[in-house]
Scaffold this motif. Structure first.
Motif, mmCIF file in Angstrom:
data_model
loop_
_atom_site.group_PDB
_atom_site.id
_atom_site.type_symbol
_atom_site.label_atom_id
_atom_site.label_comp_id
_atom_site.label_asym_id
_atom_site.label_seq_id
_atom_site.Cartn_x
_atom_site.Cartn_y
_atom_site.Cartn_z
ATOM 1 N N VAL A 110 -5.879 -3.201 -2.975
ATOM 2 C CA VAL A 110 -4.867 -2.417 -3.695
ATOM 3 C C VAL A 110 -5.106 -0.943 -3.398
ATOM 4 O O VAL A 110 -6.226 -0.449 -3.533
ATOM 5 C CB VAL A 110 -4.930 -2.673 -5.213
ATOM 6 N N SER A 111 -4.063 -0.266 -2.979
ATOM 7 C CA SER A 111 -4.170 1.173 -2.718
ATOM 8 C C SER A 111 -2.880 1.830 -3.186
ATOM 9 O O SER A 111 -1.917 1.939 -2.425
ATOM 10 C CB SER A 111 -4.425 1.442 -1.233
ATOM 11 N N TRP B 22 0.856 -1.192 0.000
ATOM 12 C CA TRP B 22 0.000 0.000 0.000
ATOM 13 C C TRP B 22 0.887 1.236 0.000
ATOM 14 O O TRP B 22 1.468 1.603 1.027
ATOM 15 C CB TRP B 22 -0.919 -0.001 1.215
ATOM 16 N N GLU C 123 -0.580 2.351 -10.745
ATOM 17 C CA GLU C 123 -0.250 0.935 -10.798
ATOM 18 C C GLU C 123 1.245 0.749 -11.032
ATOM 19 O O GLU C 123 1.904 1.605 -11.624
ATOM 20 C CB GLU C 123 -1.027 0.242 -11.925
ATOM 21 N N SER C 124 1.758 -0.363 -10.566
ATOM 22 C CA SER C 124 3.193 -0.629 -10.688
ATOM 23 C C SER C 124 3.646 -0.585 -12.139
ATOM 24 O O SER C 124 2.941 -1.045 -13.044
ATOM 25 C CB SER C 124 3.529 -1.992 -10.087
#
Length: 861
Positions: free
Chosen positions: A520-521, A214, A525-526
C-alpha cells in the motif's frame, strides 16, 4: 556535467562540418588527427556500422578544449553489450547465407567499442567518414560511409551522434535508446529504433501504478535525456491517472556522493513506499548499494526496461533489495543458432581485438600473455564448458532488438537494390547500384519496411521511426550469482484500444519488502462509502481528508470527489451510502403515543356512556330530575362524540378524514358547550324565578333551552359548511420541516375557517364561564354553578395553552397536542359536572331522596 557533454557534442559537430569543408576545398587530402579503429571488422559490398560500449564505466578527465583530451580508461566489462555486438555479427553472417535476402551481395560490418561520450561520438564520425586513406591528392570525393549504424544502447550518446549523422541522412537504428525525444523528426530525420519509445513505456508504467492502487509514489531518474524525458512523461501520465508524485530526483553515476546521500535521505524519510526508477543499470546499482549500507528496506521498486532485466545487477551488494521489482520490458524471443555461435567465439577469429583477449582472460581467469602471474591459456578453451552470462540465451529481450535491427537494414537494402515497393526513381529512372547507394535512399526504404521475424510479430516503423510498442510486465523473483530470474506477469500492447492495452496473467507476484500482498502506498487511506475527499490545503490531490456527506447526500463509491444529492422523496441512510425513501410520519394507531391517546379517548367515551346509563337508570331520582335531565343527557351524548372525534385525528390523513376531524371537533364541542351554557343559564333563571313577582322561567323553559342549543350549534355548522365549501382541509406531504422525513399532515385549507371554529368555541366557553362565575355564590341548593365554573376554567386554560403549543410543535406532535386538548377539556367537563352526582347516585343512595335532598341542601337545579 550534462551541459558539458552537450558542449562537447556541439564542438565535435563543428569539427565534423569543418572536416567536410576541408575535404571539399583542399586540393590535398590529409587525415586530421588519428582515426579510431573498430573492434571488429569484416569487408562486404554493403557495410553496417555498430557502436557498443563493452564496459560499464570509465575514468577520465573533463575536457577543457585547449588540447586534445586523453583517451578515457574503461573498466568493468559489460557482457550484455558484448553480446549485442556478437549478435550483430551472427545476424549479418546469417543474412549472408540466406539466398532470399540480398542475393549476389554480401554484408560487412565495422563494430566500435566506444567507452565514454567523446569516444562514442568519434566512432560515429569514423563510420560517417570512413577509415580508408585517400591517396589521390586531387580527387578528395571518395567516401567509405556505412549504409547504416546500429547503436547506441544509451539515449544521451545516441542523441549526440544521431543529430550529426542526421545532417548527412545516414540512418541510425538503436536497439536500446528509448528516449521519447528521439522521435523528433526535425532533429533526428534518419533515426529509427527497434525498441519502443519511452513515450509508451512511461504511460504503461503510469497505468501499472494506477492498476495496483499506488497513488503516492516517488520518482527517480538519470540526470540525462533518457531519465529526464522518461520521468517527465511518466509524471504527466501518472497525474492524468490520478497518481501523485511525492518527490522527483535525478542523479548520475558520475555525480557527487552528496547528491546520492541526499536522495537516500529523501527515500528514508518519505511516506511513499513505491519508487519509480527511470534509470540505467549503473545508477540503480549504485543506489541500491547505498540503500543496503544504510539499511533502508521495505520498498517496492518499479523499473524501466533499462535495468529491470539486467543481469549485472546481481553482482551488486544490495541486489536483494530489488527482489519483487516489477516493470516493463520488451518481449522475450528465441534466436535459433545464436547459442552455439556465442559458444564458438574465440580470440583467433578477431586477432586484432584487444577487448576479446581481455574478455577471454576474464572468463577463464587466465592470461594469453606468458609473462602474467595468472595461469596461461592459448585460446583453445571453449565457452560451452563454462556457465557464463555471455552464453546464456534464455533471456534475449534486447538481444532480439539488435537481431531485428540488422534484418530491418537488410530488408531495406534488398528492397532498394530490387527497386521494390514504391519503385523509387533515381537518376535516369534506373535502380540503385551497390556502389552508388546514397544514405537518404536507405532512410526512405527503412521507413517502408514491413516484415515478420520467424513467423512472429510484424516489424514496421511509424512516421517517427518507432517500432510497435509491445511490452511484457516482468517481476524480479530471484537473484542468483550473475543472473536475475524474472517472471512474466502481464502484457501491454499500445496498438490496442485504450482500456484493453494492459492485461495481467495468473502468475504469482513476489512483492518488494517481502510482502505477500500488494503493498500500500497512498498519501491518505481511501475514503469509505458515505464520505467525500477534501483536498488538504497546499498538498497534492492524493492527500485529502475524508468528510462525511451532509444529510440528504450520499457517496456510494470509495474516494468519491463529491457527494450526490438524493432524488426527490428520498433521503440518505445513516451511513450516507444509499438513498432510501423518506419515512412518512403521521400519528398512527400502532405507535405508543397513538395507542395511549386512543385508549384515553375510548376510556372517556366508555365513562360517558356508563354515566349516561347510570343517569338513565336513575332518571326518576331527585338528583337527576333536579339537574335538568334533558340537557344532561344531551351533554353526555355530545361528550361521547367529543371523545370519539379525537380518534379521527389518529391514522393516515386522507381527504375525508381531514375534513371530518376538524368539522366534527368544532360541531361536537359547540354542542357540548351549548348544553353547559344552557345549564348555567337555567341556574341563573331558577334563582331569579324564586324572587317574588318573577316569571322569567316561562321565557327559558325546555323549548327555549332546546332552541338555544340548536341555534348555537347551527352557527358552528354554518361556519364549517362555509369552510368546507370555500377551502377545506386536505392531506399534505410536508417535506420542508424535516429534510430526512415526510410529515403527512392535514393542511387547514383556509386558516380563517379553522380559527373561526376555535374562536366560536372560545366565545361560548367564555360566556359559559362568566355566567357560571356569576352564579358561583348562589345559595347552596344552587351550587352546581361552582362545578361548572371550575370545569370551564380548566376548559379555557387548556385551549389557551393549546394555541402556542399547536403553533410551535411539528409533525405528529401537532396532532397529539390537539387530541390532548380535546381529551383534557372533555374530561374536565365530564369529571367536574357528572362525577359528583354519580357519587351520590351510586355511593349515597340514601341522599338521593326528596326528603334527604331538601334536608341536606343538595343542589336543586
Amino acid at each position: 556535467m550534462f551541459e558539458r557533454i552537450r558542449h562537447t557534442m556541439l564542438i565535435l559537430e563543428l569539427l565534423l562540418l569543418k572536416s567536410v569543408l576541408i575535404r571539399t576545398e583542399q586540393t590535398v587530402c590529409k587525415r586530421q588527427g588519428k582515426a579510431q579503429l573498430p573492434e571488429f571488422v569484416k569487408d562486404g559490398a554493403l557495410k553496417i556500422g555498430g557502436i557498443f560500449t563493452f564496459y560499464t564505466g570509465y575514468t577520465g578527465v573533463i575536457p577543457k578544449f585547449n588540447r586534445l583530451p586523453p583517451q578515457p580508461k574503461c573498466k568493468d566489462i559489460n557482457y550484455r553489450e558484448f553480446k549485442f555486438a556478437c549478435t550483430m555479427i551472427f545476424t549479418i553472417e546469417e543474412i549472408n547465407k540466406n539466398p532470399n535476402i540480398l542475393p549476389n551481395h554480401t554484408l560487412g560490418y565495422e563494430i566500435f567499442n566506444a567507452c565514454g561520450f567523446s569516444n562514442i561520438l568519434q566512432s560515429a564520425l569514423s563510420l560517417s567518414n570512413g577509415q580508408d586513406d585517400i591517396t589521390d591528392e586531387i580527387n578528395c570525393t571518395k567516401a567509405n560511409t556505412v549504409q547504416a549504424i546500429i547503436g547506441h544502447s544509451g539515449s544521451t550518446p545516441t542523441i549526440g551522434f544521431a543529430r550529426i549523422t542526421g545532417r548527412f541522412h545516414i540512418p541510425v537504428i538503436s536497439h536500446f535508446a528509448t528516449c521519447a525525444c528521439l522521435s523528433n523528426r526535425k532533429e533526428f530525420p534518419s533515426f529509427f529504433r527497434t525498441i519502443p519509445s519511452d513515450y509508451y513505456q512511461s504511460r504503461a508504467l503510469a497505468q501499472l501504478v494506477k492498476h495496483f492502487g499506488w497513488t503516492w509514489v516517488g520518482a527517480l531518474s538519470n540526470d540525462n535525456d533518457y531519465g529526464k524525458t522518461g520521468i517527465a512523461t511518466f509524471i504527466k501520465a501518472a497525474q492524468e491517472e490520478g497518481v501523485c508524485i511525492e518527490y522527483s530526483e535525478a542523479f548520475e553515476s558520475t555525480g557527487s556522493k552528496t547528491s546520492l546521500t541526499n536522495i537516500v535521505d529523501i527515500i528514508r524519510t518519505s511516506s511513499s513506499k513505491v519508487i519509480m526508477a527511470f534509470m540505467s543499470h549503473r545508477e540503480i546499482k549504485i543506489l541500491v548499494d547505498e540503500l543496503y549500507r544504510q539499511n533502508v528496506t521495505g520498498l517496492q521498486w518499479i523499473g524501466s526496461d533499462a535495468w529491470i532485466t539486467d543481469d549485472s545487477l546481481a553482482d551488486s551488494q544490495g541486489h536483494n533489495l530489488l527482489i519483487g521489482s516489477i516493470g516493463f520490458s520488451v518481449s522475450n524471443a528465441q534466436i535459433p543458432g545464436l547459442g552455439p555461435f556465442l559458444q564458438d567465439i574465440n580470440p583467433s577469429q578477431f586477432p586484432k581485438s584487444m577487448f576479446l583477449k581481455e574478455f577471454w582472460e576474464n572468463v577463464f581467469q587466465c592470461s594469453l600473455s606468458p609473462s602474467s602471474k595468472l595461469k596461461a591459456c592459448n585460446g583453445s578453451e571453449h565457452l560451452k564448458y563454462v556457465k557464463h552470462p555471455f552464453t546464456d540465451v534464455s533471456d534475449l529481450r534486447f538481444i532480439n532488438n539488435v537481431y531485428t535491427a540488422v534484418y530491418a537494414i537488410a530488408h531495406a537494402l534488398h528492397n532498394l537494390l530490387s527497386c521494390k515497393q514504391q519503385k523509387l526513381q533515381f537518376t535516369n529512372g534506373t535502380c540503385a547500384q551497390s556502389t552508388t547507394i546514397q544514405p537518404w535512399q536507405v532512410v526512405h526504404y527503412l521507413q517502408t519496411v514491413n516484415f515478420s521475424m520467424n513467423g512472429g510479430e510484424t516489424l514496421f516503423f511509424d512516421s517517427e521511426g518507432n517500432s510497435p510498442a509491445r511490452y511484457e510486465l516482468v517481476n524480479l523473483q530471484k537473484v542468483t550469482k550473475g543472473t536475475m530470474e524474472v517472471a512474466t506477469i502481464g502484457y501491454y500492447d499500445a496498438t490496442q484500444p485504450r482500456g484493453q492495452q494492459f492485461t495481467m496473467n495468473n502468475v504469482n507476484i513476489i512483492w518488494g519488502g517481502g510482502l505477500k500482498t500488494v503493498p500500500v502506498s497512498v498519501c491518505t487511506e481511501s475514503c469509505p462509502l458515505g464520505t467525500r475527499k477534501a483536498v488538504q490545503q497546499g498538498r497534492p490531490i492524493c492527500c485529502f481528508d475524508c468528510i462525511p456527506c451532509p444529510s440528504g447526500e450520499i457517496s456510494n463509491t470509495t474516494d468519491a470527489s463529491d457527494c450526490v444529492k438524493c432524488p426527490f422523496g428520498y433521503w440518505s441512510n445513516s451511513r450516507g451510502d444509499e438513498c432510501i425513501i423518506k419515512t412518512v410520519e403521521f400519528l398512527s394507531f400502532t405507535e405508543i403515543m397513538g395507542i395511549i391517546l386512543m385508549m384515553f379517548g375510548l376510556l372517556g367515551a366508555f365513562l360517558t356512556v356508563f354515566i349516561f346509563v347510570v343517569f338513565f337508570h336513575h332518571r326518576d331520582t331527585p338528583i337527576v330530575k333536579a339537574n335538568n335531565s334533558e340537557l344532561s343527557f344531551l351533554l353526555l351524548f355530545s361528550l361521547t362524540l367529543c371523545f370519539l372525534c379525537s380518534l379521527t385525528f389518529i391514522g393516515r390523513p386522507t381527504e375525508w378524514s381531514c375534513m371530518l376531524r376538524h368539522t366534527a371537533f368544532g360541531i361536537t364541542f359547540v354542542l357540548c358547550i351549548s348544553c353547559v351554557l344552557g345549564k348555567t343559564i337555567v341556574v341563573l333563571m331558577a334563582f331569579r324565578a324564586t324572587l317574588p313577582g318573577s316569571n322569567v322561567m316561562k321565557w327559558f323553559g325546555p323549548l327555549q333551552q332546546r332552541i338555544s342549543v340548536v341555534s348555537f350549534t347551527l352557527v358552528q355548522v354554518l361556519i364549517c359548511v362555509l369552510w368546507l365549501t370555500l377551502s377545506p382541509p386536505f392531506p399534505y406531504m410536508n417535506m420542508h420541516y424535516y429534510r430526512e422525513k415526510i410529515i403527512l399532515e392535514c393542511r387547514l385549507g383556509s386558516a380563517v375557517g379553522f380559527w373561526a371554529v376555535l374562536a366560536y368555541i372560545g366565545l361560548l366557553a367564555v360566556l359559559c364561564f362568566i355566567f357560571a362565575f356569576l352564579a358561583r355564590k348562589l345559595p347552596d341548593n344552587f351550587n352546581e354553578a361552582k362545578f361548572i365554573t371550575f370545569s370551564m376554567l380548566i376548559f379555557c386554560s387548556v385551549w389557551i395553552a393549546f394555541i402556542p403549543a399547536y403553533l410551535s410543535t411539528p409533525g405528529k406532535l401537532t396532532v397529539a397536542v390537539e387530541i390532548f386538548a380535546i381529551l383534557a377539556s372533555s374530561y374536565s367537563l365530564l369529571i367536574c359536572i357528572f362525577i359528583p352526582k354519580c357519587y351520590v347516585i351510586l355511593l349515597r343512595p340514601d341522599a338521593n331522596t326528596k326528603k334527604a335532598f331538601i334536608k341536606k341542601n343538595v343542589t336543586l337545579t
